[in-house]
Write a protein that holds these residues in place. Structure first.
Motif, PDB file in Angstrom:
ATOM      1  N   MET A  73       0.824  -1.222   0.000  1.00 30.25           N
ATOM      2  CA  MET A  73       0.000   0.000   0.000  1.00 30.25           C
ATOM      3  C   MET A  73       0.849   1.259   0.000  1.00 30.25           C
ATOM      4  SD  MET A  73      -3.157   0.927   0.010  1.00 30.25           S
ATOM      5  CE  MET A  73      -3.599   2.649  -0.211  1.00 30.25           C
ATOM      6  N   TYR A  74       2.028   1.192   0.582  1.00 34.62           N
ATOM      7  CA  TYR A  74       2.876   2.376   0.736  1.00 34.62           C
ATOM      8  C   TYR A  74       4.212   2.140   0.040  1.00 34.62           C
ATOM      9  CZ  TYR A  74      -0.539   2.514   4.503  1.00 34.62           C
ATOM     10  OH  TYR A  74      -1.705   2.463   5.230  1.00 34.62           O
ATOM     11  N   ALA A  75       4.451   2.951  -1.009  1.00 32.44           N
ATOM     12  CA  ALA A  75       5.701   2.781  -1.746  1.00 32.44           C
ATOM     13  C   ALA A  75       6.886   3.202  -0.898  1.00 32.44           C
ATOM     14  CB  ALA A  75       5.648   3.633  -3.023  1.00 32.44           C
ATOM     15  N   ALA A  76       8.068   2.690  -1.251  1.00 39.68           N
ATOM     16  CA  ALA A  76       9.305   3.160  -0.614  1.00 39.68           C
ATOM     17  C   ALA A  76       9.590   4.570  -1.115  1.00 39.68           C
ATOM     18  CB  ALA A  76      10.452   2.219  -0.963  1.00 39.68           C
ATOM     19  N   PRO A  77      10.381   5.339  -0.363  1.00 45.25           N
ATOM     20  CA  PRO A  77      10.628   6.728  -0.779  1.00 45.25           C
ATOM     21  C   PRO A  77      11.318   6.824  -2.134  1.00 45.25           C
ATOM     22  CG  PRO A  77      11.320   6.387   1.492  1.00 45.25           C
ATOM     23  CD  PRO A  77      10.999   5.044   0.936  1.00 45.25           C
ATOM     24  N   TYR A  89       3.318   5.554   6.571  1.00 44.97           N
ATOM     25  CA  TYR A  89       4.277   5.189   5.524  1.00 44.97           C
ATOM     26  C   TYR A  89       5.603   4.750   6.156  1.00 44.97           C
ATOM     27  CZ  TYR A  89       1.412   7.174   1.717  1.00 44.97           C
ATOM     28  OH  TYR A  89       0.406   7.438   0.794  1.00 44.97           O
ATOM     29  N   ARG A  99       5.931  10.225  -2.472  1.00 42.26           N
ATOM     30  CA  ARG A  99       5.198   8.965  -2.419  1.00 42.26           C
ATOM     31  C   ARG A  99       3.824   9.090  -1.782  1.00 42.26           C
ATOM     32  NH1 ARG A  99       7.726   5.113   2.306  1.00 42.26           N
ATOM     33  NH2 ARG A  99       8.244   6.730   3.842  1.00 42.26           N
ATOM     34  N   LYS A 151       3.488   0.310  -4.927  1.00 42.79           N
ATOM     35  CA  LYS A 151       2.766   0.224  -3.652  1.00 42.79           C
ATOM     36  C   LYS A 151       2.924  -1.159  -3.036  1.00 42.79           C
ATOM     37  CE  LYS A 151      -1.455   1.853  -3.761  1.00 42.79           C
ATOM     38  NZ  LYS A 151      -2.764   2.086  -4.410  1.00 42.79           N
ATOM     39  N   LEU A 152       3.045  -2.171  -3.876  1.00 42.33           N
ATOM     40  CA  LEU A 152       3.256  -3.524  -3.358  1.00 42.33           C
ATOM     41  C   LEU A 152       4.742  -3.795  -3.140  1.00 42.33           C
ATOM     42  CD1 LEU A 152       0.674  -5.559  -5.487  1.00 42.33           C
ATOM     43  CD2 LEU A 152       0.500  -4.889  -3.089  1.00 42.33           C
ATOM     44  N   ARG A 153       5.568  -2.816  -3.467  1.00 39.31           N
ATOM     45  CA  ARG A 153       7.023  -2.898  -3.313  1.00 39.31           C
ATOM     46  C   ARG A 153       7.635  -4.002  -4.157  1.00 39.31           C
ATOM     47  NH1 ARG A 153       9.107  -0.067   2.190  1.00 39.31           N
ATOM     48  NH2 ARG A 153       7.476   1.530   2.240  1.00 39.31           N
ATOM     49  N   SER A 163      -5.586  -1.125  -6.511  1.00 39.73           N
ATOM     50  CA  SER A 163      -6.233  -0.192  -7.447  1.00 39.73           C
ATOM     51  C   SER A 163      -7.491  -0.757  -8.085  1.00 39.73           C
ATOM     52  CB  SER A 163      -5.256   0.219  -8.565  1.00 39.73           C
ATOM     53  OG  SER A 163      -4.025   0.632  -8.030  1.00 39.73           O
ATOM     54  N   ASP A 187      -5.511  -2.443  -1.954  1.00 38.30           N
ATOM     55  CA  ASP A 187      -4.163  -1.961  -2.265  1.00 38.30           C
ATOM     56  C   ASP A 187      -3.718  -2.373  -3.658  1.00 38.30           C
ATOM     57  OD1 ASP A 187      -2.441  -4.409  -0.093  1.00 38.30           O
ATOM     58  OD2 ASP A 187      -3.896  -4.653  -1.718  1.00 38.30           O
ATOM     59  N   ARG A 239       5.529   1.283   7.543  1.00 37.59           N
ATOM     60  CA  ARG A 239       5.710   0.284   6.484  1.00 37.59           C
ATOM     61  C   ARG A 239       7.184   0.122   6.138  1.00 37.59           C
ATOM     62  NH1 ARG A 239       6.732  -3.033   3.691  1.00 37.59           N
ATOM     63  NH2 ARG A 239       5.750  -3.880   1.827  1.00 37.59           N
ATOM     64  N   ASP A 240       7.925   1.248   6.102  1.00 39.65           N
ATOM     65  CA  ASP A 240       9.375   1.170   5.862  1.00 39.65           C
ATOM     66  C   ASP A 240      10.039   0.345   6.957  1.00 39.65           C
ATOM     67  OD1 ASP A 240       9.557   4.689   4.903  1.00 39.65           O
ATOM     68  OD2 ASP A 240       9.039   2.923   3.703  1.00 39.65           O
ATOM     69  N   THR A 274      -3.921  -3.316   5.418  1.00 38.94           N
ATOM     70  CA  THR A 274      -4.095  -3.171   3.975  1.00 38.94           C
ATOM     71  C   THR A 274      -4.940  -4.352   3.518  1.00 38.94           C
ATOM     72  OG1 THR A 274      -2.191  -4.529   3.387  1.00 38.94           O
ATOM     73  CG2 THR A 274      -1.786  -2.171   3.821  1.00 38.94           C
ATOM     74  N   LEU A 311       2.559   2.560 -10.421  1.00 43.86           N
ATOM     75  CA  LEU A 311       2.254   2.845  -9.017  1.00 43.86           C
ATOM     76  C   LEU A 311       1.739   1.614  -8.265  1.00 43.86           C
ATOM     77  CD1 LEU A 311       0.831   6.475  -9.206  1.00 43.86           C
ATOM     78  CD2 LEU A 311       3.112   5.723  -8.524  1.00 43.86           C
ATOM     79  N   PRO A 312       0.836   0.803  -8.842  1.00 43.27           N
ATOM     80  CA  PRO A 312       0.446  -0.421  -8.118  1.00 43.27           C
ATOM     81  C   PRO A 312       1.645  -1.309  -7.794  1.00 43.27           C
ATOM     82  CG  PRO A 312      -1.123   0.011  -9.874  1.00 43.27           C
ATOM     83  CD  PRO A 312      -0.006   1.003 -10.035  1.00 43.27           C
TER      84      PRO A 312
END
Lengths: 288, 158, 784
Positions: free
Chosen positions: A1-5, C120, B21, A41-43, B44, B42, C123-124, C280, A37-38
């Motif tokens: 759900m949350y991408a890495a920076p 966020y 992000r 988000k799943l890394r 989309s 998660d 999650r990191d 999630t 992006l999907p």
């Protein structure tokens, strides 16, 4: 759900975009972002920089270009589905675009993004190969045209170099006497093409003077069903002839993809059935 | 890295410094504080996060806030005008188009886009148009009825 | 009051806040200083945890803490309790630590938790925690777990058998020996992922000075969660407040007390800040309970004329790796006891083996045991009809329990309340034009086109339930309900209830009841639920109990209010209490209706008590508890019509007719909505859904990309009809309707598909009926 920076840049010109790609090895292009992006988000993807070309005027627009349409890489699926130029010159492209994802996806996803990403289950690659389209790419050393047929190399892999930007697609138009159709078996969860078939038929004096039949979704890249095309070329498009040709689609499918929803064997079978139906529809449209 | 963004949300300009992000949905829910837009998945797909971006329905979980810089967003909170409900909101209420309500904001925003581009949709077109909006409670029938009802009401107003 | 409010399809009171985005779901809450918790979860289905290295995670800016199962244990947090242990079945209850300490037992099992300033960053931090695992052998399938040599999920549970439960009525052995016809099947009632649209979330605020905690949580039953937290957090029950704010659907998946409830409380205590966790969707697929997952070997004995004489079943029920709150009761009490269905089956026997496997725990999911029962019965009936070349509707009709109003005891010992199964079937057949459908089917078959007509007649057990029965079957709580009705001086009403609706509409239907019974306007009533500090003790919303049981308590309080109002009225009108009657909002002197007081008059006087009966307490407020004397048994008949594309195996649902009977109906619009939603979920099981594990316990259906949920364009408009057979179990005569659609539609659609392809020689296909499975079944039948 949350991408890495990651870092983000929005270049003002295509040249600036290319320079950013050259200077940053782990940069990726961002337009609609509905493949990238999907994954982020799943890394399963983690580029260190995104170069946002979604707003570049150079990559937008649909325009007539001789016997073809030039469609900018950042044109959305929704715009293609609703375009009077596409509907008039190359309606199968609008038909395919309207089947991608859903309303929201179509409002963001772009034709350039779809082609550059080369997902086996995407719709546009299949149609581009069937139509004999060509893709324009621009890079540090200049621009070039790449025929669609040779563009898709492997799983999520195209002929584009890491520093090249897909700028437009040139799609030959067709008119009276030619009909085309795109039919797909939709995955009930993802809506992607488990099997998608693009068929184009030109009739002359009651016989098929041109047959283009391409299957996507069953293999890593779209495949041209040459034996099937050859079987129908020069024939009158009777139900029997269409069915006989479609049966040969199986010959084209080597190493089919397989998952717990659809095995390779089933995809191959589906491809023959959908090909038969797509050809029949294409013939019917050619006869109008 | 932080980027400045200026996004018009429900006709009010919102500015902030955000990480690239940061998803648009979190910008709306947490930076701006409009929690009507929901996160349901998660990958989309579910559409609970649907908002209008420059007038078009998009999944705000698949748009970065930085991508929306300079653009305008309408959320469910922006549908009613001067305390008067939008015809779609009235219709969903009238026709029992919601149960738990979690998918509803997304449904409303997609329905806005649908009716804007197709003011008199058939039932099949509505059902097809809801492909990107999942509901687990209603079985969809009353959502379809709500959108049909709103279409009639909105056509009458013109 | 001319319009009848009871039975009216009035608009819902819940909707204004929901359609404007003003509702507050758990993840919407922000508290000062709030931090975010994320869970490090095992990627292995079975492994020893050798080492956890949190140093890189702790070093990330914004990370406030990283904690292990041992940290929680040291802080006094105990294991997650199982609140239902069915007696007489030798049930094993191995410990369920909220965070695994030595061993992980399913993919998704919590291994560590991180807390950070923002979600966020949390999650990191999850990615930065390094865990050393030693993978161990796994078993994911319940039947395989029962075979000798299967890896053990819990070292002290031999053969992975959590329990062996039986139900027996009559003499099944003799019946099968004497049987003229026997039909059998091997049914996989596949594992499902509930997929409520709102993912789970929990937010804890702990006040150390007074050792009090408030937990906002996506729960269907805050009081149960409070009670169980008092057992495993070390905080006593009266210092725990559990609030279920707006909850976005549950379908059973939000009944359990989950490890994350304890994790956020632990973290809030440890850090001195409120802590929120929101899952999630992919996390939900691993960390939130799954439903169903039976392997059933079933057989039916009958006479040649179609009379059923016996039913026998053996079931391996997958419970997952640990026992969730209600796990053991679902495949037993709520399943096996309903094997008679709508039929008079004199001999019934079932063995159920509850099996541990290295998978996500399994618990109640819409229908909870009854879909698994109804499916097997309805499938066997269709198989019998096919074998005897009888019409499936006629076989059903022949075996129905005849209409009854005062209870009917079935072979498993249950006493159904009221039923008229034949009337429901007749209505459904008529609405569907069954004979016309069969003719059309015949015409199409001649042209090589295949449609199928599938029936399901069902009776189901809900309105949980009589508390004595609950205790007798090992449920760790009561199943009565509560209500407080409070009139304010201005005549407006607050109602506090122990149930906890999350989309079912009781804020509207309960207001309708109060309005109907006491003559207040529906808009003058507000219903409160879901906050343990505000509402009386109750057992929550699941098992289609909210209206059936909750309305009983509400009526009890209303009756007390009415009785008190009569006393106040008598005083004000200087009449005898026995001479006061009530109708349509007026308390009046019998024979002199112009001498009356409204409930508002009474409410004002009771609140100010100026002119008041001596000895009567002021106020117009009453509380009541209702323990139903029985469950309620809604019933119905559904008919599905499908078209099968035999070239591709694709199925199209062309028509769906549903006749249901839930007794008296308070709001027909809300009832229809429940039926629509229930039908769609059941069709989902038949055609698309299925949680898939591979041999090593990896969840292959890991996201909505793989798990196919029903979408709008797959459905026709449902054709609904109702019959009304009230129950005597509660004052209003209402039954439940929340799960009936799901219970009935899976077998109706399945039977329809099998009916379509029967002429091609197909006898069984495993669910979900994907195109490939249908295509293969047809192809294999053609070849053999």
């Amino acid at each position: 759900m949350y991408a890495a920076p990651f870092n983000y840049h929005r270049p003002k010109t295509l040249a600036e975009a290319t320079r950013l790609l050259q200077a940053n090895k782990d940069a990726k292009l961002l337009a609609g972002g509905h493949s990238l992006l999907p994954a982020m988000k799943l890394r399963v993807a983690g580029p260190g920089m995104l170069v946002d070309i979604g707003g570049l005027k150079e990559l937008s627009g649909i325009a007539a270009d001789g016997p073809a349409l030039r469609i900018g890489a950042t044109v959305t699926h929704a715009a293609i589905a609703a375009s009077p130029e596409v509907e008039a010159g190359c309606p199968v492209l609008a038909e395919a675009a309207a089947q991608i994802g859903d309303i929201q996806v179509r409002n963001r996803g772009t034709i350039g993004g779809s082609l550059a990403h080369a997902d086996p289950a995407a719709d546009f690659p299949t149609v581009m190969v069937a139509l004999g389209a060509s893709l324009s790419a621009a890079g540090p050393t200049g621009s070039r045209e790449i025929p669609a047929e040779g563009f898709f190399k492997d799983l999520f892999t195209t002929d584009l170099a890491p520093t090249e930007v897909l700028t437009a697609v040139r799609v030959p138009t067709y008119g009276q006497g030619t009909g085309a159709a795109y039919l797909k078996h939709r995955h009930p969860a993802s809506s992607y093409a488990v099997v998608g078939v693009a068929a184009l038929v030109t009739l002359a004096a009651g016989r098929c003077s041109r047959v283009s039949l391409v299957v996507g979704g069953a293999t890593v890249n779209p495949v041209r069903a040459r034996a099937a095309e050859a079987a129908l070329a020069g024939q009158a498009p009777t139900d029997a002839a269409v069915a006989a040709a479609a049966a040969k689609v199986a010959d084209a499918i080597k190493d089919p993809l397989s998952d717990y929803y659809a095995s390779g064997e089933f995809r191959t079978h589906l491809a023959t059935v959908i090909a038969k139906r797509a050809l029949a529809e294409a013939v019917s449209r050619a006869q109008r | 890295m932080k980027c400045p963004v200026s996004i018009t949300v429900n006709e009010t300009r919102q500015t902030a410094e955000v990480e690239p992000r940061l998803l648009l949905v979190h910008f709306l829910r947490e930076t701006v504080g409009l929690t009507g837009t929901n996160v349901g998945c998660d990958t989309s797909q579910c559409g609970a996060c649907t908002v209008l971006l420059d007038g078009r329905a998009v999944k705000s979980c698949t748009v970065l806030a930085v991508q929306a810089d300079g653009q305008s967003v309408t959320t469910v909170e922006g549908l009613a005008r001067n305390g008067k409900l939008h015809p779609l909101q009235e219709a969903f209420w009238e026709k029992h188009g919601l149960q738990c309500g979690f998918c509803t904001p997304g449904m409303l925003m997609t329905a806005c886009d649908l009716l804007q581009h197709n003011p008199s949709p058939t039932e099949a077109e509505i059902r097809h148009g809801l492909e990107g909006n999942y509901c687990r409670c209603t079985g969809y029938q009353n959502i379809v009825a709500s959108i049909q009802s709103a279409a009639v009401a909105m056509a009458a107003k013109k | 009051m001319a319009t009848r409010i009871f039975g009216s399809a009035i608009k819902r009171r819940e909707d204004p806040r929901l359609i404007t985005g003003q509702a507050r779901y758990t993840d919407d809450f922000v508290l000062p200083g709030m931090a975010h918790l994320a869970v490090v979860r095992s990627p292995y289905a079975h492994a020893r945890i050798k080492r956890i290295d949190a140093s890189a995670a702790r070093a990330l800016p914004g990370v406030l803490g990283v904690f292990t199962g041992q940290d929680m244990k040291d802080a006094g947090f105990g294991n997650i309790p199982c609140a239902w242990v069915v007696p007489g079945s030798d049930t094993k209850t191995p410990p369920y630590p909220p965070i695994a300490i030595d061993l992980v037992r399913y993919v998704g099992n919590a291994v560590s938790v991180v807390v950070a300033e923002y979600r966020y960053r949390a999650r990191d931090a999850v990615d930065a925690v390094v865990v050393d695992y030693e993978p161990l052998p796994t078993v994911a399938d319940a039947w395989k777990a029962a075979q000798s040599g299967a890896p053990l999920v819990h070292a002290d549970v031999p053969g992975n058998v959590c329990f062996h439960w039986k139900v027996s009525g009559g003499d099944v052995e003799a019946a099968f020996k004497a049987a003229e016809v026997v039909v059998k099947d091997r049914i996989r009632n596949q594992r499902l992922i509930p997929n409520a649209m709102e993912p789970r979330a929990a937010l804890a605020q702990y006040v150390s000075a007074s050792d009090e905690v408030t937990l906002w949580v996506t729960s269907q039953n805050p009081h149960i969660v409070r009670f169980l937290l008092s057992l495993d957090t070390g905080i006593p029950e009266h210092r725990i407040r559990v609030i279920a704010p707006e909850v976005g659907g549950g379908f059973g998946s939000k009944i359990p007390h989950y490890p994350e409830d304890s994790m956020v409380i632990f973290a809030a205590k440890a850090l001195g800040r409120p802590v929120k966790w929101t899952e999630t969707r992919s996390e939900n697929y691993k960390a939130t309970i799954h439903g169903r997952d039976h392997l059933q070997e079933v057989e039916l004995a009958a006479k040649k004329d179609g009379t059923i004489t016996a039913l026998r079943a053996k079931v391996w029920a997958n419970l997952g790796a640990y026992l969730s709150t209600a796990s053991t009761g679902i495949p037993t009490i709520l399943h096996g006891l309903m094997l008679s269905g709508t039929y008079a089956i004199p001999n019934i026997h079932e063995d159920v083996f509850g099996m541990f496997t290295h998978t996500t725990p399994v618990d109640a999911y819409r229908g909870a045991g009854r879909p698994e029962a109804t499916f097997l019965v309805e499938r066997l009936v269709d198989l019998l009809a096919a074998k005897l070349k009888m019409d499936p509707a006629e076989v059903r009709r022949k075996n129905f329990i005849p209409p009854f109003k005062d209870g009917h005891t079935v072979a498993t010992g249950l006493v159904y309340d009221t039923g008229n199964y034949e009337a429901a079937l007749d209505k459904a057949l008529e609405m569907a034009d069954y004979e016309g459908l069969r003719r059309r089917q015949g015409d199409l078959r001649a042209k090589g086109q295949y449609i199928g007509i599938g029936l399901c007649t069902y009776a189901e057990i809900c309105g949980l339930g009589p508390s004595q029965v609950a205790g007798a079957v090992g449920f760790g709580g009561g199943l009565w309900e509560s209500a407080i009705v409070r009139f304010h001086p201005s005549g407006k009403v607050h109602v506090f209830v122990g149930v906890s609706p999350h989309g079912q509409g009781e804020e509207t239907t309960f207001a309708q009841i109060v309005a109907n019974e006491l003559g207040v306007g529906v808009d003058d009533v507000t219903i409160f639920h879901g906050d343990t500090s505000q509402t009386p003790m109750g057992w929550g919303t699941y098992g289609s109990r909210t209206t059936a049981v909750g309305s009983g308590a509400l009526m009890g309080a209303i009756t007390k209010i009415r009785d008190k109002a009569k006393i106040v009225t008598a005083h004000l009108l200087e009449a005898a209490v026995e001479d006061i009657d009530y109708a349509d909002g007026k308390f009046f002197v019998k024979g002199s209706p112009s001498k009356f007081k409204t409930i508002q008059d009474v409410a004002l006087m009771a609140n100010v008590a100026w002119n008041y009966p001596k000895g009567l307490e002021p106020g117009l407020e009453a509380s009541a508890f209702f323990d139903p004397p029985n469950f309620v048994y809604p019933f119905g008949a559904h008919i599905a019509v499908v078209r099968v594309d035999v070239e591709t195996g694709e199925i199209k649902l062309e028509r769906y007719v549903a006749v249901d009977d839930c007794g008296k109906v308070i709001n027909p619009m809300i009832v229809e909505g429940q039926i629509h939603g229930g039908i769609v979920q059941g069709v989902g099981q038949a055609l698309w859904e299925g949680a898939v594990y591979d041999e090593s316990g990896q969840l292959l259906s890991g996201s909505m990309m793989d798990y196919a949920l029903p979408k709008a364009d797959a459905f026709p408009r449902f054709e609904l009809g109702m019959t009304e057979t009230p129950t005597s179990v509660n004052p209003l005569g209402v039954k439940g309707i929340g799960e009936t659609g799901t219970i009935a539609s899976t077998p109706a659609v399945y039977n329809a598909v099998l009916d379509a392809v029967a002429p091609l020689g197909v006898e069984r296909i495993d669910m979900p009926l994907t195109p490939e499975r249908v295509w293969r079944a047809i192809r294999d039948a053609r070849r053999s």
